[in-house]
Every structure is written in structure tokens, then in C-alpha cells.
Design a protein around this motif. Structure first.
Motif, PDB file in Angstrom:
ATOM      1  N   ARG A   1      -1.812  13.279  11.399  1.00  0.00           N
ATOM      2  CA  ARG A   1      -1.704  13.757  10.014  1.00  0.00           C
ATOM      3  C   ARG A   1      -1.242  12.628   9.103  1.00  0.00           C
ATOM      4  N   ALA A   2      -1.755  12.622   7.880  1.00  0.00           N
ATOM      5  CA  ALA A   2      -1.324  11.634   6.888  1.00  0.00           C
ATOM      6  C   ALA A   2       0.138  11.865   6.554  1.00  0.00           C
ATOM      7  N   VAL A   3       0.922  10.782   6.499  1.00  0.00           N
ATOM      8  CA  VAL A   3       2.344  10.935   6.192  1.00  0.00           C
ATOM      9  C   VAL A   3       2.560  11.217   4.713  1.00  0.00           C
ATOM     10  N   MET A   4       1.608  10.802   3.882  1.00  0.00           N
ATOM     11  CA  MET A   4       1.654  11.166   2.467  1.00  0.00           C
ATOM     12  C   MET A   4       0.285  10.939   1.852  1.00  0.00           C
ATOM     13  N   GLN A   5       0.065  11.565   0.738  1.00  0.00           N
ATOM     14  CA  GLN A   5      -1.180  11.394  -0.011  1.00  0.00           C
ATOM     15  C   GLN A   5      -1.242   9.987  -0.596  1.00  0.00           C
ATOM     16  N   ILE A   6      -2.444   9.427  -0.634  1.00  0.00           N
ATOM     17  CA  ILE A   6      -2.603   8.099  -1.226  1.00  0.00           C
ATOM     18  C   ILE A   6      -2.415   8.192  -2.740  1.00  0.00           C
ATOM     19  N   PRO A   7      -1.602   7.322  -3.325  1.00  0.00           N
ATOM     20  CA  PRO A   7      -1.420   7.381  -4.782  1.00  0.00           C
ATOM     21  C   PRO A   7      -2.687   6.961  -5.518  1.00  0.00           C
ATOM     22  N   ASP A   8      -2.962   7.646  -6.620  1.00  0.00           N
ATOM     23  CA  ASP A   8      -4.018   7.225  -7.541  1.00  0.00           C
ATOM     24  C   ASP A   8      -3.370   6.452  -8.681  1.00  0.00           C
TER      25      ASP A   8
ATOM     26  N   HIS B   1       4.305  12.768  -8.415  1.00  0.00           N
ATOM     27  CA  HIS B   1       5.078  13.756  -7.659  1.00  0.00           C
ATOM     28  C   HIS B   1       5.015  13.532  -6.152  1.00  0.00           C
ATOM     29  N   ILE B   2       4.033  12.752  -5.669  1.00  0.00           N
ATOM     30  CA  ILE B   2       3.911  12.538  -4.221  1.00  0.00           C
ATOM     31  C   ILE B   2       4.858  11.456  -3.718  1.00  0.00           C
ATOM     32  N   ILE B   3       5.437  10.669  -4.636  1.00  0.00           N
ATOM     33  CA  ILE B   3       6.303   9.553  -4.223  1.00  0.00           C
ATOM     34  C   ILE B   3       7.671  10.093  -3.831  1.00  0.00           C
TER      35      ILE B   3
ATOM     36  N   VAL C   1       8.471   1.265  -4.226  1.00  0.00           N
ATOM     37  CA  VAL C   1       7.080   1.020  -4.608  1.00  0.00           C
ATOM     38  C   VAL C   1       6.931  -0.469  -4.907  1.00  0.00           C
ATOM     39  N   GLU C   2       6.017  -1.126  -4.178  1.00  0.00           N
ATOM     40  CA  GLU C   2       5.722  -2.550  -4.385  1.00  0.00           C
ATOM     41  C   GLU C   2       4.401  -2.676  -5.139  1.00  0.00           C
ATOM     42  N   TRP C   3       4.415  -3.500  -6.184  1.00  0.00           N
ATOM     43  CA  TRP C   3       3.198  -3.848  -6.910  1.00  0.00           C
ATOM     44  C   TRP C   3       2.980  -5.347  -6.710  1.00  0.00           C
ATOM     45  N   THR C   4       1.940  -5.701  -5.974  1.00  0.00           N
ATOM     46  CA  THR C   4       1.690  -7.107  -5.642  1.00  0.00           C
ATOM     47  C   THR C   4       0.366  -7.558  -6.235  1.00  0.00           C
TER      48      THR C   4
ATOM     49  N   LYS D   1     -12.228 -11.997  -9.183  1.00  0.00           N
ATOM     50  CA  LYS D   1     -11.860 -10.699  -8.633  1.00  0.00           C
ATOM     51  C   LYS D   1     -10.458 -10.808  -8.037  1.00  0.00           C
ATOM     52  N   HIS D   2      -9.533 -10.062  -8.605  1.00  0.00           N
ATOM     53  CA  HIS D   2      -8.150 -10.066  -8.167  1.00  0.00           C
ATOM     54  C   HIS D   2      -7.785  -8.670  -7.674  1.00  0.00           C
ATOM     55  N   PHE D   3      -6.616  -8.531  -7.082  1.00  0.00           N
ATOM     56  CA  PHE D   3      -6.147  -7.231  -6.616  1.00  0.00           C
ATOM     57  C   PHE D   3      -4.742  -6.961  -7.119  1.00  0.00           C
ATOM     58  N   MET D   4      -4.521  -5.722  -7.522  1.00  0.00           N
ATOM     59  CA  MET D   4      -3.180  -5.184  -7.678  1.00  0.00           C
ATOM     60  C   MET D   4      -2.996  -4.207  -6.532  1.00  0.00           C
ATOM     61  N   ASP D   5      -2.075  -4.522  -5.623  1.00  0.00           N
ATOM     62  CA  ASP D   5      -1.844  -3.687  -4.451  1.00  0.00           C
ATOM     63  C   ASP D   5      -0.565  -2.885  -4.633  1.00  0.00           C
ATOM     64  N   CYS D   6      -0.697  -1.571  -4.530  1.00  0.00           N
ATOM     65  CA  CYS D   6       0.438  -0.653  -4.665  1.00  0.00           C
ATOM     66  C   CYS D   6       0.790  -0.131  -3.280  1.00  0.00           C
ATOM     67  N   VAL D   7       1.971  -0.510  -2.801  1.00  0.00           N
ATOM     68  CA  VAL D   7       2.412  -0.137  -1.454  1.00  0.00           C
ATOM     69  C   VAL D   7       3.660   0.732  -1.565  1.00  0.00           C
ATOM     70  N   VAL D   8       3.631   1.880  -0.939  1.00  0.00           N
ATOM     71  CA  VAL D   8       4.783   2.788  -0.925  1.00  0.00           C
ATOM     72  C   VAL D   8       5.457   2.683   0.437  1.00  0.00           C
ATOM     73  N   ARG D   9       6.733   2.353   0.429  1.00  0.00           N
ATOM     74  CA  ARG D   9       7.510   2.229   1.672  1.00  0.00           C
ATOM     75  C   ARG D   9       8.706   3.186   1.608  1.00  0.00           C
ATOM     76  N   LEU D  10       9.036   3.722   2.758  1.00  0.00           N
ATOM     77  CA  LEU D  10      10.235   4.542   2.881  1.00  0.00           C
ATOM     78  C   LEU D  10      10.977   4.084   4.129  1.00  0.00           C
ATOM     79  N   ASN D  11      12.250   3.735   3.949  1.00  0.00           N
ATOM     80  CA  ASN D  11      13.055   3.192   5.048  1.00  0.00           C
ATOM     81  C   ASN D  11      12.372   1.996   5.706  1.00  0.00           C
ATOM     82  N   GLY D  12      11.708   1.194   4.875  1.00  0.00           N
ATOM     83  CA  GLY D  12      11.078  -0.023   5.347  1.00  0.00           C
ATOM     84  C   GLY D  12       9.693   0.157   5.933  1.00  0.00           C
ATOM     85  N   GLN D  13       9.228   1.399   6.129  1.00  0.00           N
ATOM     86  CA  GLN D  13       7.930   1.646   6.740  1.00  0.00           C
ATOM     87  C   GLN D  13       6.898   1.990   5.663  1.00  0.00           C
TER      88      GLN D  13
END
Length: 471
Positions: free
Chosen positions: A331-338, A376-378, A384-387, A422-434
């Protein structure tokens, strides 16, 4: 076993080695600039001093381990020794170290007056070299030596009018003999990886950043120690890096001394005592990431772990999103953020266009507001990392490969468009380091005046990653 090996030096569109290594054109340009300086300065020094003059390229360029600047204010560093040759004989007078330094500094100033590419000659000169700073984001350091051709002995001329025992050739020969063929090329890549790590890991504590020669020696010696493990097969770069990091971690936590391999009287670790703890802290984080990357379930998980110490330098799989699933349940641990992106032209306060999860066309000099739409899913305590991961000739040329912002429930950030590509903005959600979810937002910056308002919706792909919870 390695999970993200092809993101290091394989056939990935954007590999780590390509992100840290200057292009062939950039290296050739640096060589051309040095040749031009040498051809001007050396004949004048010979005429002024009456001694034969020779030069010898040294440092990272010579070793084949030069990395490109990864931050916008950094420069390439090229080191070239200038040698005054004479045979020492009893009863004969010869120039003092300060005289050699004055001759070189004077001729460099004269060259700067003739060459529009040189921005300045640093004045006063440094204790052990003069420095010519160029407009194209690099500088050339010129240490000055006396070379006795009868004994092949070298002495470094210092600005304080002293001779120092210093010869860059023996340690270069030691490095060259440490490995050969494909092993030597892999060793050079490993050194570049760790130089890249040092460039991003010590921004807040620059006094703790290890020197180039220190990294070169400890990586080479760790690589030699692991020779038996690679006796029957050359392992990939990711596995080799893990092995080298583990060995360096064990060594430097046991002792901070790094003896010159060709001169046991010299300790190459000149880091101030107060900075050592910060260095060890970052080294511990790198070692921890290496251990977790080995245990990662798949490529995406491994790449995201490596991105902790390597930040924006580490490429990620070129996909739209990473959905993280529980290994046991699937199961997905959380929904992917839009992510909603609002475009503002120049300094305008009026929104020009709005996109979701990709910016297909936008011009330079625009402001982009990135915002998580389904906030609301966060989780409440999630980071939240924005790279930003920049790519393309313009970003390479200016030395701006990216940056990162992070914070607890940091739901939005603002960025400015500057470089075509072409560049990327990567949004990574971590909880307790994972890692819980990743959204990759491609940003296509083009030579256009304004963004398209209603672009066609692109076809996306999604990568499924398995989550192994740490106990």
C-alpha cells in the motif's frame, strides 16, 4: 549490491559524473588560457632573470580529477608551477625567493594589461603563489620554484623570502602508479564524487571542507586497500564508492592524521582542530547514507538516499513521481503531492499562467511560485524538501547546478527562471528521515517572451518504490 549504479556513471541522461565533471570543451578552454599566459610570461621571465624557465601543470587538472564549480560564486582552480632553473654552486650568488616572486607578479600584471580575459591579478600575492583571476569564472595559481637540473631538486619560493621543500612531482607519480587502465579511471571518478560531496556538504562550515589533496590521498589509499575485493571483477562505481566511504570513515574516526605518501614528515590534514568535529559529523552522515543505499529496495530509493549527502548533484530517475509503498502490504504510505506552479512575468504581480506538475514552456526572467495543491495529505511533522536541479549549457557555464530549501511542512517556494534548458524542481516529503513521496516537476525554460497559457498535457510515468522501515 548497487541499486543506482547507472545514475553514477552509467547511461542515465543525467549522471552524477557528468554533473560534476567539466566538459571536454571547458577543459580545453582552460588549457588554452594557460598556454596563452605561459607563452607571454615565460619568455619575459627568461629575459629578465637570465635563467631557463619551464612550467609544469599540477593539481586537480593534472590528476584528471578536476570538478566544475557547483555554486554560482565558485571558480575553477588551475595550478601551474613556474620553474627557474639554475645549478647551485658554492660561492655563486643567486636570486632570493622574494625576487623570483616579484618577477612573476610583475609579468602577470603586464599580461593582465594585454589580455582582456583577465579580470585582475591578486595584489598582494599569496604566500605561496600568485593568482590571475579571469572573467570566465576561473583562476590560475602560479607557485614559483627553483629547479636544480643537476639534482632534480625543487624548492618553493615564498613571499616571506624563504625556500620551502616542496616538489609536486613525486606525489603525482605515486597517484599515477596507484592504479592503471580502467581502475585508474574509476579511481578518478570516485575522487570527483567525493569532491562534489565536499562542495555541497560544507557550505555552512567551509573551514571543515577537506582539501583536494587530502581527499585524493585518502580515496586512493582506500581504493588500494579494496584491491583484493575487486581482483576478479571491477565493481560498478556505486559499490566502489560505498567501499571507499566505509574505509575512509573507519580510518579518519580512528586518527585525523593523513601522512603524505611520499613524505612521512608532512601531515596533509591541515584542518583547524575546531573544524574537525564538523567534518566528522558530515563524514558520519555520508557513511550512514552509503549503508542505507546498499540496503535500498530499488533505484529510486537508493538515489533518494544518496541525494541526502550529495544534494542537488545526485540525479534522480527521470520520472514524474515516486510512489512509496509499504514493502509488506504493497500500500502507498501517502498520496503523491500535486504541485501547482503560478508564473509571473518579470516583476509583475499579476499571474500570467498556471500549470500543474510541469512547466512545459516558460521564458527567462519569470518568477515561479510552486505550491502543494493537496496540502492536507502532508503529515503534521513531515519535512518537505524542494530541490532545484539545473542542467544545460547556460547553467553549466555560470556554475549554478542547483540548490535546496527544506522545512517542516514547507508547502510553497518561489524560484526565478534564468537558464535555457530542461530543469527539475523535486518535491520530496520525508517523515522521521524516511521518504514518503516524491513529485518531480520538469521546468522547460526556452528562448521565448512568455509562457504558453494552455499547453497540451504531457504523458507521465510513475515509479513505484518499496519502503523498508528502519528499526
Amino acid at each position: 549490491m548497487a541499486k543506482a549504479a547507472h545514475l553514477f556513471s552509467g547511461n542515465a541522461p543525467d549522471s552524477l559524473i557528468n554533473r560534476v565533471t567539466p566538459t571536454a570543451e571547458q577543459r580545453e578552454f582552460l588549457q588554452q588560457q594557460w598556454n596563452a599566459m605561459r607563452d607571454y610570461v615565460c619568455p619575459k621571465l627568461q629575459e629578465e632573470s637570465g635563467y631557463p624557465i619551464s612550467t609544469w601543470l599540477q593539481g586537480s587538472y593534472k590528476y584528471g580529477t578536476l570538478i566544475r564549480p557547483v555554486h554560482i560564486n565558485e571558480e575553477y582552480d588551475v595550478d601551474v608551477g613556474i620553474y627557474f632553473q639554475w645549478e647551485k654552486k658554492d660561492g655563486e650568488a643567486f636570486p632570493a625567493p622574494e625576487q623570483l616572486r616579484t618577477w612573476v607578479q610583475t609579468e602577470l600584471v603586464g599580461y593582465a594589461d594585454e589580455c582582456s580575459d583577465v579580470r585582475k591579478i591578486e595584489d598582494p600575492a599569496k604566500e605561496r603563489c600568485s593568482r590571475a583571476v579571469y572573467n570566465m569564472r576561473f583562476h590560475i595559481d602560479t607557485p614559483v620554484y627553483h629547479l636544480d637540473p643537476s639534482t632534480d631538486a625543487r624548492e618553493l619560493a615564498t613571499l616571506s623570502n624563504a625556500w620551502e621543500k616542496s616538489d609536486p612531482k613525486p606525489i603525482y607519480k605515486w597517484f599515477k602508479d596507484a592504479a592503471s587502465g580502467s581502475a585508474r579511471e574509476q579511481l578518478r571518478r570516485l575522487i570527483r564524487y567525493l569532491k562534489g560531496w565536499a562542495a555541497v556538504a560544507f557550505v555552512e562550515t567551509p573551514e571543515s571542507r577537506p582539501s583536494s589533496i587530502l581527499l585524493t590521498v585518502v580515496v586512493t589509499q582506500a581504493y588500494q586497500e579494496g584491491w583484493g575485493d575487486r581482483l576478479f571483477a571491477l565493481c560498478d562505481d556505486e559499490d566502489a564508492l560505498v567501499d571507499v566511504v566505509v574505509r575512509i570513515h573507519k580510518r579518519l574516526f580512528a586518527s585525523r592524521e593523513v601522512r603524505n605518501p611520499v613524505d612521512d614528515n608532512e601531515d596533509l590534514n591541515r584542518m583547524p582542530a575546531g573544524a574537525w568535529d564538523a567534518f566528522l559529523s558530515n563524514l558520519q552522515s555520508l557513511d550512514d547514507a552509503a549503508a542505507r543505499a546498499v540496503d535500498a529496495a530499488d533505484e529510486a530509493a537508493a538515489a533518494l538516499i544518496w541525494s541526502e549527502p550529495f544534494s542537488f548533484l545526485m540525479p534522480l530517475p527521470e520520472v514524474e513521481a515516486v510512489e512509496v509503498q509499504e514493502e509488506a502490504s504493497g500500500r502507498a504510505v501517502m498520496q503523491i503531492p500535486d504541485v501547482v506552479i503560478t508564473v509571473y512575468l518579470g516583476d509583475s504581480k499579476v499571474a500570467h499562467a498556471t500549470y500543474e506538475n510541469e512547466v512545459p514552456n516558460v521564458g527567462k526572467d519569470c518568477w515561479l511560485d510552486f505550491r502543494i495543491k493537496n496540502a492536507h495529505i502532508i503529515p503534521d511533522y513531515a519535512t518537505v524538501e524542494w530541490t532545484v536541479r539545473n542542467a544545460g549549457q547556460e547553467a553549466d557555464g555560470i556554475g549554478d547546478l542547483g540548490h535546496r530549501q527544506m522545512g517542516m511542512r514547507l508547502l510553497s517556494v518561489r524560484e526565478h527562471t534564468s537558464y535555457i534548458g530542461k530543469h527539475f524542481m523535486d518535491c520530496v516529503v520525508r517523515l522521521n528521515g524516511q521518504v514518503y513521496a516524491v513529485r518531480r516537476v520538469p521546468v522547460h525554460i526556452k528562448n521565448i517572451l512568455r509562457a504558453e497559457r494552455n499547453p497540451p498535457k504531457p504523458a507521465y510515468t510513475k515509479f513505484i518504490s518499496r519502503l523498508r522501515r528502519r528499526r
